[in-house]
Design a protein around this motif. Structure first.
Motif, mmCIF file in Angstrom:
data_model
loop_
_atom_site.group_PDB
_atom_site.id
_atom_site.type_symbol
_atom_site.label_atom_id
_atom_site.label_comp_id
_atom_site.label_asym_id
_atom_site.label_seq_id
_atom_site.Cartn_x
_atom_site.Cartn_y
_atom_site.Cartn_z
ATOM 1 N N ALA A 84 -0.261 12.048 -8.768
ATOM 2 C CA ALA A 84 1.200 12.142 -8.858
ATOM 3 C C ALA A 84 1.667 13.577 -8.660
ATOM 4 C CB ALA A 84 1.674 11.607 -10.213
ATOM 5 N N HIS A 85 0.867 14.538 -9.087
ATOM 6 C CA HIS A 85 1.241 15.943 -8.952
ATOM 7 C C HIS A 85 1.166 16.431 -7.508
ATOM 8 C CE1 HIS A 85 0.378 16.902 -13.478
ATOM 9 N NE2 HIS A 85 1.481 16.209 -13.292
ATOM 10 N N THR A 86 0.624 15.597 -6.617
ATOM 11 C CA THR A 86 0.586 15.978 -5.205
ATOM 12 C C THR A 86 1.810 15.489 -4.443
ATOM 13 O OG1 THR A 86 -0.556 13.984 -4.372
ATOM 14 C CG2 THR A 86 -1.928 15.736 -5.308
ATOM 15 N N ILE A 87 2.688 14.726 -5.094
ATOM 16 C CA ILE A 87 3.834 14.087 -4.427
ATOM 17 C C ILE A 87 5.143 14.628 -4.990
ATOM 18 C CG2 ILE A 87 4.969 11.889 -3.911
ATOM 19 C CD1 ILE A 87 2.236 12.186 -2.626
ATOM 20 N N ASP A 88 6.086 14.941 -4.098
ATOM 21 C CA ASP A 88 7.418 15.377 -4.531
ATOM 22 C C ASP A 88 8.350 14.192 -4.791
ATOM 23 O OD1 ASP A 88 7.401 18.393 -4.330
ATOM 24 O OD2 ASP A 88 6.701 17.889 -2.324
ATOM 25 N N PHE A 89 8.384 13.232 -3.855
ATOM 26 C CA PHE A 89 9.272 12.078 -4.040
ATOM 27 C C PHE A 89 8.690 10.858 -3.355
ATOM 28 C CE2 PHE A 89 10.790 13.908 -0.045
ATOM 29 C CZ PHE A 89 11.074 12.805 0.746
ATOM 30 N N ALA A 90 9.224 9.675 -3.724
ATOM 31 C CA ALA A 90 8.714 8.407 -3.200
ATOM 32 C C ALA A 90 9.869 7.564 -2.670
ATOM 33 C CB ALA A 90 7.976 7.644 -4.301
ATOM 34 N N THR A 91 9.557 6.708 -1.694
ATOM 35 C CA THR A 91 10.550 5.778 -1.155
ATOM 36 C C THR A 91 9.947 4.388 -1.035
ATOM 37 O OG1 THR A 91 9.977 6.109 1.183
ATOM 38 C CG2 THR A 91 11.623 7.603 0.228
ATOM 39 N N SER B 25 0.864 -1.178 0.000
ATOM 40 C CA SER B 25 0.000 0.000 0.000
ATOM 41 C C SER B 25 0.900 1.228 0.000
ATOM 42 C CB SER B 25 -0.903 -0.004 1.229
ATOM 43 O OG SER B 25 -1.825 1.066 1.170
ATOM 44 N N LEU B 26 0.374 2.347 -0.452
ATOM 45 C CA LEU B 26 1.140 3.591 -0.488
ATOM 46 C C LEU B 26 0.549 4.575 0.511
ATOM 47 C CD1 LEU B 26 1.519 4.051 -4.358
ATOM 48 C CD2 LEU B 26 3.237 3.199 -2.761
ATOM 49 N N VAL B 27 1.418 5.153 1.338
ATOM 50 C CA VAL B 27 0.970 6.193 2.261
ATOM 51 C C VAL B 27 1.671 7.497 1.901
ATOM 52 C CG1 VAL B 27 0.490 4.567 4.117
ATOM 53 C CG2 VAL B 27 2.745 5.622 3.987
ATOM 54 N N ARG B 28 0.940 8.592 2.083
ATOM 55 C CA ARG B 28 1.474 9.913 1.762
ATOM 56 C C ARG B 28 1.553 10.741 3.023
ATOM 57 N NH1 ARG B 28 -2.531 11.691 -2.960
ATOM 58 N NH2 ARG B 28 -4.009 11.113 -1.320
ATOM 59 N N MET B 29 2.554 11.600 3.070
ATOM 60 C CA MET B 29 2.728 12.426 4.261
ATOM 61 C C MET B 29 3.515 13.686 3.923
ATOM 62 S SD MET B 29 5.673 10.045 5.994
ATOM 63 C CE MET B 29 5.067 8.589 5.124
ATOM 64 N N LEU B 30 3.360 14.691 4.757
ATOM 65 C CA LEU B 30 4.202 15.878 4.696
ATOM 66 C C LEU B 30 5.417 15.641 5.574
ATOM 67 C CD1 LEU B 30 1.544 18.721 4.943
ATOM 68 C CD2 LEU B 30 3.035 18.269 2.986
ATOM 69 N N VAL B 31 6.618 15.872 5.026
ATOM 70 C CA VAL B 31 7.845 15.667 5.794
ATOM 71 C C VAL B 31 8.554 17.012 5.957
ATOM 72 C CG1 VAL B 31 8.142 13.255 5.154
ATOM 73 C CG2 VAL B 31 9.082 15.028 3.662
ATOM 74 N N PRO B 32 9.145 17.260 7.135
ATOM 75 C CA PRO B 32 9.774 18.569 7.386
ATOM 76 C C PRO B 32 11.127 18.688 6.686
ATOM 77 C CG PRO B 32 10.070 17.134 9.279
ATOM 78 C CD PRO B 32 9.194 16.381 8.313
ATOM 79 N N GLN C 54 8.558 10.068 12.041
ATOM 80 C CA GLN C 54 7.946 8.909 12.682
ATOM 81 C C GLN C 54 6.481 9.196 13.024
ATOM 82 O OE1 GLN C 54 9.620 5.657 13.670
ATOM 83 N NE2 GLN C 54 7.426 5.291 13.519
ATOM 84 N N ALA C 55 6.218 10.380 13.587
ATOM 85 C CA ALA C 55 4.847 10.758 13.926
ATOM 86 C C ALA C 55 3.993 10.890 12.668
ATOM 87 C CB ALA C 55 4.843 12.060 14.711
ATOM 88 N N ALA C 56 4.560 11.500 11.618
ATOM 89 C CA ALA C 56 3.810 11.666 10.372
ATOM 90 C C ALA C 56 3.507 10.323 9.727
ATOM 91 C CB ALA C 56 4.605 12.548 9.406
ATOM 92 N N THR C 57 4.466 9.392 9.807
ATOM 93 C CA THR C 57 4.262 8.064 9.231
ATOM 94 C C THR C 57 3.159 7.318 9.962
ATOM 95 O OG1 THR C 57 6.593 7.935 8.557
ATOM 96 C CG2 THR C 57 5.375 5.868 8.668
ATOM 97 N N ASP C 58 3.197 7.333 11.288
ATOM 98 C CA ASP C 58 2.166 6.645 12.072
ATOM 99 C C ASP C 58 0.777 7.184 11.735
ATOM 100 O OD1 ASP C 58 4.155 5.192 13.284
ATOM 101 O OD2 ASP C 58 4.211 6.422 15.110
ATOM 102 N N SER C 59 0.677 8.500 11.624
ATOM 103 C CA SER C 59 -0.608 9.113 11.305
ATOM 104 C C SER C 59 -1.062 8.750 9.895
ATOM 105 C CB SER C 59 -0.498 10.633 11.451
ATOM 106 O OG SER C 59 -1.684 11.273 11.065
ATOM 107 N N ALA C 60 -0.116 8.744 8.942
ATOM 108 C CA ALA C 60 -0.470 8.445 7.554
ATOM 109 C C ALA C 60 -0.907 6.999 7.394
ATOM 110 C CB ALA C 60 0.726 8.743 6.643
#
Length: 455
Positions: A373-380, A314-321, A335-341
């Motif tokens: 895709a236009h809402t995402i800057d990069f993927a891991t 599955s793919l999760v999206r998040m804002l990263v600082p 870590q907090a952003a990932t758990d929430s996403a």
């Protein structure tokens, strides 16, 4: 095909949404090519998917199906070439980018392995290319056990009887074609009630209805449609262009130290990996005079269970600082952003999205996917590999650099663990990331800063 595989297949109507994945494997010497070819021939007999191509249902009334390729030719899928002198790794990675970015012949099985000889230092390489419908990262590692060994001079497995296998497959194809078509049509009709499908179409056509929709059908799909209707744009002021041009860079991190630093901070290796990518992205923007406070990232999360098929993620999206903060503070925020996403995405998994998407026109699906895709800057993405030495037709694997799909983002950083290291493939869109070597350098420096937290 599963709904998720059918979705990836249909999305390739847009060339920016290619689902090709790959790996560049560095070898200590050239493998025995004839033996390697024989191993893959045997693997294609034991694993039906390697001899199957895709058949599309008329008018898309059912998901695409896998059928045996009656004209299967192992030499189309297993190839050998040589690098021109001096045979450096830059030439190898450029070649790998070209190979993996080239679209598959959609009338043939969707895989290709190329042995590359002439690499400096009497080494060689293997460029593996798979369509994502055949395997995700984890099942691709399982596939590799068909042609890799745990010792250099291992005795190869015996070959199956190809005639018996072909006869059985042809009979199965003939017997099941009509039944599978009916079964798939019925399954498509009963997976979701017609009222729910109508609601999905209406809400996707006009997302402003979502807050006021109160029907039970809308409640069922609210989380999914909210995710699909997210049009909040990517944040990077630099990575604004997109193309089909690719550039590959590589890096590595020590497994033990990276995991120890993550545990010391109370988090996971996945978070460590995202932190390293985010730290590098932050430095990249600052260096080019365009500092940014946050970026939008996506992370592939495995959902594999004992009964999972070729693809289970599955793919999760998040804002990263990405502002100027210490790397340990960045780690905790991620870590907090990932758990929430992860919690927020539980009602809108890839499988659920694919099920709904199967009822929608391909033109709408590709438009929505490009919009997302236009809402995402990069993927891991993070894939577990072997902790012990592996061999390919007499050659030892030295390193394994994965090539993840971009699917419309600026870069994909994928990690594959092997022999105490975390080998990383940085696949970039050349129109977006105009200084890929700089981004790679910042990834290496981020690894050093993060692993220093383990001491």
């Amino acid at each position: 095909m599963s709904d998720a595989e059918g979705l990836m297949w249909r999305l390739e109507k847009d060339p920016h949404l290619s689902s090709n994945i790959g790996t560049v494997t560095i070898l200590d010497r050239a493998p025995d090519f004839d033996l390697f070819r024989q191993r893959l021939l045997g693997a294609s007999l034991r694993m039906p998917r390697l001899r199957q191509c895709v058949r599309v249902a008329p008018a898309n009334i059912a998901p695409p199906t896998w059928v045996t390729d009656s004209n299967f030719d192992i030499d189309h899928h297993v190839r050998r070439i040589a690098l021109p002198k001096p045979g450096d790794e830059r030439a190898l990675f450029d070649l790998a980018s070209l190979i993996t970015a080239e679209p598959f012949d959609r009338t043939r099985p969707l895989w290709q392995f190329t042995v590359v000889e002439g690499l400096k230092g009497n080494r060689a390489a293997l460029v593996q290319k798979l369509h994502h419908t055949i395997a995700d990262g984890e099942s691709g590692v399982q596939l590799s056990l068909e042609y890799l060994d745990f010792e250099r001079d291992a005795i190869p497995p015996s070959m199956p009887d190809p005639d018996e296998i072909d006869e059985a497959r042809e009979a199965a194809d003939a017997d099941n074609d009509a039944a599978d078509m009916v079964r798939n049509v019925l399954a498509g009709a009963f997976r979701l009630p017609l009222g729910v499908l109508d609601q999905v179409r209406e809400l996707l056509a006009d997302p402003t209805q979502i807050p006021d929709a109160t029907s039970s059908a809308a409640d069922t799909v609210r989380g999914l449609v909210t995710q699909l209707s997210d049009v909040d744009g990517a944040r990077s002021p630099l990575w604004t262009e997109r193309s089909t041009r690719r550039h590959l860079e590589t890096a590595s991190a020590p497994f033990t130290e990276t995991r120890a630093a993550a545990h010391a901070l109370g988090g996971t290796l996945n978070t460590a990996f995202m932190t390293i990518a985010t730290e590098a992205a932050s430095r990249y923007h600052a260096e080019l005079g365009a500092p940014v406070g946050e970026l939008r990232a996506s992370m592939a999360i495995s959902t594999r269970t004992e009964g999972s098929g070729a693809n289970a993620f599955s793919l999760v999206r998040m804002l990263v600082p990405t502002d100027d903060i210490d790397i340990d503070e960045r780690f905790r925020a991620i870590q907090a952003a990932t758990d929430s996403a992860v919690r927020a995405s539980s009602s809108a998994s890839l499988d659920k999205m694919a099920t709904f998407a199967s009822a929608l026109p391909t033109s709408m699906i590709t438009r929505l996917a490009r919009q997302q895709a236009h809402t995402i800057d990069f993927a891991t993405s993070n894939v577990k590999g072997s902790p012990v030495p592996m061999y390919l037709a007499g050659a030892q694997l030295l390193s394994n650099y994965p090539i993840g799909p971009l699917s419309g983002v600026a870069f994909n950083l994928t990690l594959l663990s092997y022999l105490g290291r975390l080998d990383m493939g940085l696949n970039t869109d050349a129109a977006a990331v105009k200084e890929p070597d700089m981004l790679r350098r910042f990834i290496v420096e981020a690894v050093d800063r993060f692993t220093s937290l383990a001491t």
